[in-house]
Design a protein around this motif. Structure first.
Motif, PDB file in Angstrom:
ATOM      1  N   ARG A   1     -34.802 -44.101 -19.119  1.00 56.60           N
ATOM      2  CA  ARG A   1     -34.753 -45.050 -18.002  1.00 56.60           C
ATOM      3  C   ARG A   1     -35.990 -44.865 -17.135  1.00 56.60           C
ATOM      4  N   HIS A   2     -36.748 -45.962 -16.909  1.00 62.40           N
ATOM      5  CA  HIS A   2     -37.977 -45.896 -16.131  1.00 62.40           C
ATOM      6  C   HIS A   2     -37.659 -45.577 -14.668  1.00 62.40           C
ATOM      7  N   SER A   3     -38.390 -44.636 -14.081  1.00 61.50           N
ATOM      8  CA  SER A   3     -38.089 -44.222 -12.716  1.00 61.50           C
ATOM      9  C   SER A   3     -39.222 -44.493 -11.732  1.00 61.50           C
ATOM     10  N   GLY A   4     -40.321 -45.093 -12.204  1.00 60.59           N
ATOM     11  CA  GLY A   4     -41.431 -45.414 -11.315  1.00 60.59           C
ATOM     12  C   GLY A   4     -41.344 -46.848 -10.832  1.00 60.59           C
ATOM     13  N   HIS A   5     -42.463 -47.352 -10.315  1.00 62.72           N
ATOM     14  CA  HIS A   5     -42.535 -48.730  -9.848  1.00 62.72           C
ATOM     15  C   HIS A   5     -42.545 -49.659 -11.055  1.00 62.72           C
ATOM     16  N   LEU A   6     -41.626 -50.612 -11.098  1.00 59.27           N
ATOM     17  CA  LEU A   6     -41.541 -51.570 -12.193  1.00 59.27           C
ATOM     18  C   LEU A   6     -41.861 -52.962 -11.657  1.00 59.27           C
ATOM     19  N   CYS A   7     -42.981 -53.533 -12.117  1.00 58.36           N
ATOM     20  CA  CYS A   7     -43.389 -54.873 -11.723  1.00 58.36           C
ATOM     21  C   CYS A   7     -43.400 -55.762 -12.962  1.00 58.36           C
ATOM     22  N   LEU A   8     -42.632 -56.838 -12.904  1.00 54.29           N
ATOM     23  CA  LEU A   8     -42.543 -57.778 -14.022  1.00 54.29           C
ATOM     24  C   LEU A   8     -43.064 -59.135 -13.534  1.00 54.29           C
ATOM     25  N   ALA A   9     -44.398 -59.249 -13.457  1.00 52.19           N
ATOM     26  CA  ALA A   9     -45.014 -60.430 -12.866  1.00 52.19           C
ATOM     27  C   ALA A   9     -44.839 -61.680 -13.720  1.00 52.19           C
ATOM     28  N   GLY A  10     -44.657 -61.525 -15.013  1.00 48.59           N
ATOM     29  CA  GLY A  10     -44.542 -62.682 -15.893  1.00 48.59           C
ATOM     30  C   GLY A  10     -43.143 -63.256 -16.000  1.00 48.59           C
ATOM     31  N   LEU A  11     -42.177 -62.578 -15.445  1.00 47.85           N
ATOM     32  CA  LEU A  11     -40.795 -63.033 -15.533  1.00 47.85           C
ATOM     33  C   LEU A  11     -40.568 -64.191 -14.563  1.00 47.85           C
ATOM     34  N   THR A  12     -40.147 -65.353 -15.104  1.00 43.50           N
ATOM     35  CA  THR A  12     -39.959 -66.533 -14.254  1.00 43.50           C
ATOM     36  C   THR A  12     -38.506 -66.982 -14.179  1.00 43.50           C
ATOM     37  N   GLU A  13     -37.651 -66.402 -14.978  1.00 44.57           N
ATOM     38  CA  GLU A  13     -36.225 -66.706 -14.922  1.00 44.57           C
ATOM     39  C   GLU A  13     -35.450 -65.399 -14.868  1.00 44.57           C
ATOM     40  N   ARG A  28     -39.064 -48.453  -7.429  1.00 45.06           N
ATOM     41  CA  ARG A  28     -39.346 -49.740  -6.787  1.00 45.06           C
ATOM     42  C   ARG A  28     -39.343 -50.849  -7.838  1.00 45.06           C
ATOM     43  N   LEU A  29     -38.820 -52.003  -7.453  1.00 45.00           N
ATOM     44  CA  LEU A  29     -38.705 -53.125  -8.383  1.00 45.00           C
ATOM     45  C   LEU A  29     -39.366 -54.352  -7.758  1.00 45.00           C
ATOM     46  N   SER A  30     -40.339 -54.933  -8.474  1.00 46.51           N
ATOM     47  CA  SER A  30     -41.046 -56.130  -8.002  1.00 46.51           C
ATOM     48  C   SER A  30     -40.927 -57.232  -9.039  1.00 46.51           C
ATOM     49  N   LEU A  31     -40.474 -58.395  -8.575  1.00 48.91           N
ATOM     50  CA  LEU A  31     -40.309 -59.552  -9.451  1.00 48.91           C
ATOM     51  C   LEU A  31     -41.017 -60.748  -8.806  1.00 48.91           C
ATOM     52  N   PRO A  32     -42.351 -60.777  -8.826  1.00 46.79           N
ATOM     53  CA  PRO A  32     -43.101 -61.791  -8.086  1.00 46.79           C
ATOM     54  C   PRO A  32     -43.077 -63.180  -8.698  1.00 46.79           C
ATOM     55  N   GLY A  33     -42.650 -63.311  -9.941  1.00 45.65           N
ATOM     56  CA  GLY A  33     -42.697 -64.614 -10.608  1.00 45.65           C
ATOM     57  C   GLY A  33     -41.421 -65.420 -10.527  1.00 45.65           C
ATOM     58  N   ILE A  34     -40.381 -64.880  -9.900  1.00 46.26           N
ATOM     59  CA  ILE A  34     -39.101 -65.578  -9.820  1.00 46.26           C
ATOM     60  C   ILE A  34     -39.129 -66.551  -8.632  1.00 46.26           C
ATOM     61  N   PRO A  35     -39.071 -67.880  -8.889  1.00 46.90           N
ATOM     62  CA  PRO A  35     -39.183 -68.846  -7.794  1.00 46.90           C
ATOM     63  C   PRO A  35     -37.878 -69.134  -7.068  1.00 46.90           C
ATOM     64  N   ALA A  36     -36.756 -68.838  -7.725  1.00 47.73           N
ATOM     65  CA  ALA A  36     -35.447 -69.105  -7.117  1.00 47.73           C
ATOM     66  C   ALA A  36     -34.399 -68.267  -7.832  1.00 47.73           C
ATOM     67  N   VAL A  37     -33.339 -67.927  -7.109  1.00 46.38           N
ATOM     68  CA  VAL A  37     -32.234 -67.183  -7.724  1.00 46.38           C
ATOM     69  C   VAL A  37     -30.912 -67.800  -7.282  1.00 46.38           C
ATOM     70  N   SER A  38     -29.934 -67.696  -8.160  1.00 44.33           N
ATOM     71  CA  SER A  38     -28.591 -68.158  -7.836  1.00 44.33           C
ATOM     72  C   SER A  38     -27.860 -67.093  -7.032  1.00 44.33           C
ATOM     73  N   VAL A  39     -26.707 -67.450  -6.499  1.00 44.97           N
ATOM     74  CA  VAL A  39     -25.893 -66.470  -5.781  1.00 44.97           C
ATOM     75  C   VAL A  39     -25.489 -65.336  -6.712  1.00 44.97           C
ATOM     76  N   ALA A  40     -25.129 -65.679  -7.943  1.00 47.56           N
ATOM     77  CA  ALA A  40     -24.712 -64.656  -8.914  1.00 47.56           C
ATOM     78  C   ALA A  40     -25.861 -63.702  -9.228  1.00 47.56           C
ATOM     79  N   THR A  41     -27.055 -64.244  -9.404  1.00 46.16           N
ATOM     80  CA  THR A  41     -28.224 -63.404  -9.683  1.00 46.16           C
ATOM     81  C   THR A  41     -28.571 -62.539  -8.474  1.00 46.16           C
ATOM     82  N   ALA A  42     -28.507 -63.131  -7.288  1.00 41.00           N
ATOM     83  CA  ALA A  42     -28.800 -62.370  -6.068  1.00 41.00           C
ATOM     84  C   ALA A  42     -27.813 -61.217  -5.895  1.00 41.00           C
ATOM     85  N   SER A  43     -26.552 -61.461  -6.167  1.00 37.13           N
ATOM     86  CA  SER A  43     -25.536 -60.408  -6.057  1.00 37.13           C
ATOM     87  C   SER A  43     -25.809 -59.288  -7.046  1.00 37.13           C
TER      88      SER A  43
END
Length: 212
Positions: A1-13, A28-43
């Motif tokens: 299991r990765h324990s450092g900073h994980l940035c997935l810039a290409g992820l759009t969904e 740390r988790l960074s998801l800069p390519g996600i333009p919108a999330v549903s309530v279920a995804t946010a939860s």
């Protein structure tokens, strides 16, 4: 299991199942390519419990999605969120960790009043001008309030901030009028943090009760 900073810039969904799996990330988790999330995804993604969660692709946030994200326990970073409706602000204010909102260039009195109920550190770097009414609403915040975009502090805005009860950080204010300095000297919080460039005379003026 990765324990450092994980940035997935290409992820759009981000389906809920994927979000739930990523929430197990131990750093740390960074998801800069996600333009919108549903309530279920946010939860699901809000179950991430490590240092910070950055969602730089979100520019608009419905109140129900904000309410789900607010259950996150670390630093919730939403650097491009703008504008901020009052109902979304109220939802985000329920977040228990630090809340930096870099993208806000303006803020309504209603949204400011909602954000003031936030219990943690509130950082608003994008605000460069504050009407007195907005300043008065933000002054109700009782923890650390950081406004690094403010360079000029008028006497009426300073008077509003004097009622703030937490740590007030204004790192970019390099000079003050005598009236603004006298108003800030009445700051009721535990500490007033000014710019290192603030002139010595004005620094002495702001010590008073602010240093108590």
């Amino acid at each position: 299991r990765h324990s450092g900073h994980l940035c997935l810039a290409g992820l759009t969904e981000l389906p809920p199942a994927v979000a739930l799996a990523l929430a197990r990330q131990a750093g740390r988790l960074s998801l800069p390519g996600i333009p919108a999330v549903s309530v279920a995804t946010a939860s699901a993604i809000a179950r991430h419990r490590c240092t910070s969660l950055t969602l730089a692709g979100l520019t608009h946030l419905p109140a129900d999605v904000a309410d789900a994200l607010a259950t996150h326990r670390g630093t919730l970073i939403l650097p491009r969120l703008a504008p901020l409706p009052a109902d979304t602000a109220a939802a985000l204010a329920r977040h228990a960790g630090p809340l930096p909102l870099d993208g806000l260039g303006t803020l309504s009195i209603e949204a400011a009043a909602a954000l003031a109920t936030h219990d943690g550190t509130l950082t608003l770097p994008g605000l460069s001008v504050l009407p007195p009414g907005v300043a008065a609403a933000l002054a109700a915040h009782q923890s650390t309030l950081s406004l690094p975009g403010i360079h000029l502090l008028t006497a009426d805005v300073a008077a509003a901030f004097a009622l703030h009860r937490g740590v007030l950080c204004l790192p970019s204010v390099a000079s003050l009028s005598a009236a603004a300095a006298e108003a800030l000297a009445m700051h009721r919080g535990g500490r007033f943090a000014a710019s290192r460039r603030l002139t010595p005379a004005r620094r002495r003026s702001t010590r008073g009760r602010a240093a108590g």
